[in-house]
Design an enzyme around this catalytic site. Structure first.
Site, short mmCIF file in Angstrom:
data_model
loop_
_atom_site.label_atom_id
_atom_site.label_comp_id
_atom_site.label_asym_id
_atom_site.label_seq_id
_atom_site.Cartn_x
_atom_site.Cartn_y
_atom_site.Cartn_z
N ASP A 1 -4.25 -4.61 3.07
CA ASP A 1 -3.84 -5.89 2.49
C ASP A 1 -3.81 -5.79 0.97
OD1 ASP A 1 -3.68 -7.04 5.02
OD2 ASP A 1 -5.77 -7.73 4.97
N HIS B 1 1.22 -1.03 3.46
CA HIS B 1 0.96 -2.47 3.69
C HIS B 1 0.80 -2.79 5.17
CE1 HIS B 1 0.39 -6.31 2.05
NE2 HIS B 1 1.38 -6.34 1.18
#
Length: 422
Positions: A398, A394
């Site tokens: 995204d 992450h």
């Protein structure tokens, strides 16, 4: 008599130290040239260390699990002839893996080769001391436990007497299992314990998994896919071309789907150097295919998947998987992936949360195929369904992009003709 000292070889890639994983000999053993003496573990692969001479083992330079510097004394062997070994530099790096590094040493008044010991009589049963631990991989030990076989009674036909799965089958064929394995009493209390030292490949796997979960911000995304059409195509191609080109599994189709989807999502085919804070996106798609072996999880790499046909990918996946399971995969074959594909096959369960193969930023996990009733155009029909359970870093990827990427793979697999539309 003379003493031949073998030093830890330079295995290449700038490695200054390696872990001694396992001895295949002990003090007092007679060894012959090219016999495997020990396994050592680098950051990427297990490497066999062979003997360059015939002789008798008189000293071992370390214990399993010990990290040893390149050039340190690995083992001393007594050989025929006068004179002792001169100090010599570690051998040059091995360039052509998976051949084990050839350990080169020099001896004053080089002794004549000792006669090779006569091979032991091969048979399925052998008597060992009660406290003697026979050589066998964890998978073979578990297999023997499941079959009720005492490993100390099984003759190993592998290198240095290592017991293989085939040796267990030969033992059973001789009808020895029932006689040697004590009958288990129903509901018997057990208080035994076993301590297993985490060394070799298992320690490397543990370190990499811990490092990945501590450094990357993992998140997982699961998508359901109707694989009925792709399975029908696979069956058709196997029926038509299987005899001449080889059978196709689902994996080469998944590799192809990755390649096509990455055209629109290049941020998934990347490596993240978190120390330098640099993301490197790559045009080449080098797919790591997670493979279970006797020594643990390995990830051989299908290089330039973007340039391979279905059958080319299938052949390379099969070749690499066999090399990994047999411990023959080279360091180059186990490094350099840009994205990883992991599958538990028929044991794939419903959902999994795969751990990233750092420094990659994406891993696609395949779960098992099951037939389920689905509603299609208002009608309940039986379809073959499969989940993709994938994880992403992450810090780089995204959530929306990850979802769209997996949905793109879903669309390609559900409409398999689109896999081949340029």
């Amino acid at each position: 008599m003379g003493t031949h000292v073998i030093k830890m070889p330079d295995i290449g890639e700038g490695i200054a130290e390696v872990e001694l994983s396992q001895w295949h000999v002990k003090v007092g053993d007679l060894v012959v040239e090219d016999q495997v003496l020990a396994d050592v573990m680098t950051d990427k692969a297990m490497v066999d260390i062979p003997s360059p001479v015939h002789g008798k083992v008189i000293a071992l330079g370390g214990q399993p699990g010990e990290v040893m510097a390149v050039g340190s004394v690995l083992i001393s062997i007594e050989v025929e002839g006068a004179g002792n070994l001169k100090e010599s530099a570690a051998p040059a790096p091995v360039k052509e893996a998976p051949v084990a590094p050839k350990v080169e040493t020099t001896v004053e008044n080089k002794p004549a080769a000792a006669p090779r010991p006569a091979p032991a009589c091969q048979g399925p049963v052998v008597a060992r001391e009660a406290d003697e631990r026979p050589l066998a991989s964890p998978a073979v030990r578990k297999h023997a436990l499941d079959l009720g076989i005492q490993l100390r009674l099984v003759r190993g036909t592998g290198p240095a007497g290592r017991i293989l799965h085939e040796d267990l089958e030969a033992y059973l064929a001789q009808g020895q299992a029932d006689a040697s394995a004590p009958a288990a009493a129903a509901y018997t209390q057990r208080n035994d314990e076993e301590q297993i030292q985490v060394i070799g490949m298992r320690r490397k796997i543990a370190q990499r998994m811990q490092d990945a979960t501590q450094r990357a911000a993992h998140f997982s995304y699961v998508e359901e896919i109707d694989v009925t059409a792709i399975e029908e195509l696979r069956a058709h191609l196997n029926e038509k071309h299987g005899a001449s080109r080889g059978k196709l599994t689902l994996l080469p189709f998944l590799v192809r789907a990755l390649v096509v989807a990455l055209r629109d999502f290049p941020q998934m085919n990347a490596r993240y150097d978190d120390e330098a804070q640099i993301i490197t996106r790559l045009g080449a798609v080098h797919v790591g295919v997670a493979t279970q072996s006797d020594v643990g999880l390995m990830v051989p790499v299908v290089r330039h998947a973007e340039a391979r046909s279905l059958w080319d990918s299938a052949a390379e996946i099969s070749r690499l998987a066999n090399a990994a399971r047999n411990g023959k995969a080279s360091r180059d074959e186990l490094s350099g992936s840009t994205i990883t594909l992991t599958s538990l096959g028929a044991l794939g369960g419903i959902v999994s949360t795969p751990v990233l193969n750092l420094p990659e930023v994406a891993i696609v996990g395949v779960n098992k195929i099951v037939e389920r009733p689905m509603v299609v155009k208002g009608q309940v029909v039986i379809r073959k369904m499969m989940n993709l359970s994938s994880s992403f870093d992450h810090r780089v990827v995204d959530g929306m992009d990850a979802a769209l990427f997996i949905q793109a793979i879903r669309g390609l697999l559900e409409q398999p003709a689109t896999l081949f539309v340029e």
